[in-house]
Design an enzyme around this catalytic site. Structure first.
Site, short mmCIF file in Angstrom:
data_model
loop_
_atom_site.label_atom_id
_atom_site.label_comp_id
_atom_site.label_asym_id
_atom_site.label_seq_id
_atom_site.Cartn_x
_atom_site.Cartn_y
_atom_site.Cartn_z
N ARG A 146 1.09 -7.87 0.09
CA ARG A 146 2.08 -8.13 1.13
C ARG A 146 2.05 -7.48 2.57
O ARG A 146 2.10 -8.16 3.40
CB ARG A 146 3.56 -7.72 0.37
CG ARG A 146 4.06 -8.43 -0.64
CD ARG A 146 5.29 -8.04 -1.16
NE ARG A 146 5.75 -8.68 -2.32
CZ ARG A 146 6.85 -8.32 -3.08
NH1 ARG A 146 7.54 -7.25 -2.48
NH2 ARG A 146 7.28 -9.23 -4.06
N TRP A 204 10.79 -7.48 -15.05
CA TRP A 204 9.17 -7.24 -14.50
C TRP A 204 8.53 -7.44 -15.78
O TRP A 204 8.67 -6.80 -16.75
CB TRP A 204 9.33 -5.72 -13.89
CG TRP A 204 8.08 -5.72 -12.95
CD1 TRP A 204 6.78 -5.15 -13.27
CD2 TRP A 204 7.91 -5.94 -11.59
NE1 TRP A 204 5.98 -5.09 -12.24
CE2 TRP A 204 6.75 -5.80 -11.16
CE3 TRP A 204 8.66 -6.41 -10.66
CZ2 TRP A 204 6.03 -5.82 -10.14
CZ3 TRP A 204 8.20 -6.57 -9.25
CH2 TRP A 204 6.91 -6.29 -9.26
N GLU A 255 -15.29 -3.98 20.59
CA GLU A 255 -16.06 -3.95 21.46
C GLU A 255 -15.77 -2.76 22.23
O GLU A 255 -16.80 -1.85 22.53
CB GLU A 255 -16.89 -5.02 21.85
CG GLU A 255 -17.52 -6.20 21.01
CD GLU A 255 -16.29 -7.07 20.65
OE1 GLU A 255 -16.54 -8.27 20.34
OE2 GLU A 255 -15.03 -6.69 20.43
N ARG A 263 7.71 -1.68 -0.10
CA ARG A 263 8.34 -0.26 -0.35
C ARG A 263 7.43 0.57 -1.34
O ARG A 263 7.57 1.93 -1.17
CB ARG A 263 9.87 -0.36 -0.94
CG ARG A 263 9.89 -0.98 -2.22
CD ARG A 263 11.35 -1.41 -2.57
NE ARG A 263 11.30 -2.26 -4.02
CZ ARG A 263 11.11 -3.49 -4.25
NH1 ARG A 263 10.73 -4.13 -2.99
NH2 ARG A 263 11.32 -4.04 -5.47
#
Length: 348
Positions: free
Chosen positions: A190, A176, A52, A213
């Protein structure tokens, strides 16, 4: 411009504070004169000025304020904290109408900000895009309505439901599952959340950095549960690149950026962790990224608000099955990233 369109602008501005204002809410505000925005602002960093005053101060010709309307995504505060009460500033500015998205669940404010405005003769309209406002500030609402952080479960799994290889036969780290586009999405999430928790075996087997990263922003506070302090010190978790917490049964201790927090493992461990996040370090959100045992504990104790299941377009045929079968909710949204996708669930 109608009220909803202007409130959408407030919510967009508010979202720019994501990852920087916790445990405060994300708030955006615009000042409108003669159907034109003449000032706007948002809460940028915890401890600095709120939305505000930022919006009001952005108005070049202050004489226009007495005929202007302020749109704000959360009820203006009415108490002294790190900054003065916003409700008092609005009254002093001469603004005669305020349109609000959500009432503030904080008992220090709840209804008090609106009362100050109305007592000063200011017209107040509430509840514009209320659902969207609650979604944006779900972490803040969880903190004040559930007295705990907002908890997000996250894991990746293959088409055949495996979240890891069989470690007895393969010891390679960081296996992965999903594509690079999803890496960016994970690191963006994250950057918004306060804390990230993984189990001991995840750190030992995968040696994750648990940072951002692949995206810009702050790193979350890394956390793990290591009852007997058996994780090797050469893991990235102990590299002092960001704040980290080890919940254990041995000691309370600080070393560099790592804090060791002693818990009573004869009692409910998750309740103690949640209390530490909520009360001791006063943060508002937690991502639980694994492993399977840790995720299952949160699911079985019904300590979660949403789950993000990242599905990679590949098969393992054997390995560690994901805890997806424990999630009883239906998919609320499915988001595709090339050949991979995210299945999102809400715990209502």
């Amino acid at each position: 411009m109608n009220d909803e369109l202007l409130m959408q602008r407030c919510l967009h501005l508010a979202s720019l504070g994501g990852g920087y204002v916790s445990p405060n809410p994300m708030v955006g505000a615009v000042v409108v004169y003669d159907n034109k925005i003449i000032g706007e602002g948002y809460h940028k960093v915890y401890g600095l000025s709120h939305a505000e005053p930022n919006a009001i101060n952005a108005v070049e010709d202050k004489s226009l304020l007495k005929n202007s309307t302020l749109y704000v995504s959360l009820e203006p505060c009415c108490h002294w904290g790190k900054t003065p009460p916003c409700a008092d500033l609005i009254v002093k500015s001469g603004i005669r109408k305020v349109v609000i998205c959500n009432s503030d669940p904080n008992p220090k404010v709840s209804g008090g900000g609106v009362k100050i405005l109305k007592d000063a003769g200011i017209e107040v309209v509430s509840g514009v895009l209320e659902k969207e406002g609650r979604e944006l500030n779900k972490r803040f609402f969880s903190r004040h309505e559930k007295n705990r952080p907002y908890i997000i479960l996250k894991w990746a799994q293959t088409l055949d439901g495996f979240m890891d290889i069989e470690r007895r036969y393969e010891s390679r780290e960081s296996y992965w599952i999903t594509n690079d586009a999803l890496k960016v999405w994970v690191h963006r999430q994250r950057s918004i959340e306060d804390c990230i928790l993984v189990g001991k075996n995840t750190i030992i087997n995968d040696n994750p950095n648990l940072n951002v990263r692949y995206f810009s922003g702050r790193n979350p506070i890394r956390m793990t549960i290591d009852k007997d302090l058996t994780i090797p010190n050469d893991r990235f978790f102990f590299d002092n690149s960001q704040k980290s917490v080890v919940f254990n049964s041995k000691k309370d201790f600080h070393h560099g950026e790592t804090t060791y927090v002693k818990l009573d493992f004869e009692k409910n461990v998750l309740e103690q962790i949640i209390h530490y996040i909520y009360s001791d370090i006063k943060t508002s959100s937690l991502i639980v990224e694994g492993g399977k045992f840790t995720l299952e504990r949160f699911i079985n104790e019904n300590l979660w608000d949403e789950a993000n299941v990242l599905v990679g377009n590949k098969l393992f045929y054997k390995g560690l099955l994901s805890p997806k079968e424990l999630i009883k909710s239906k998919i609320s949204e499915k988001i595709y990233f090339g050949s991979d996708w995210i299945e999102q669930y809400n715990n209502f």
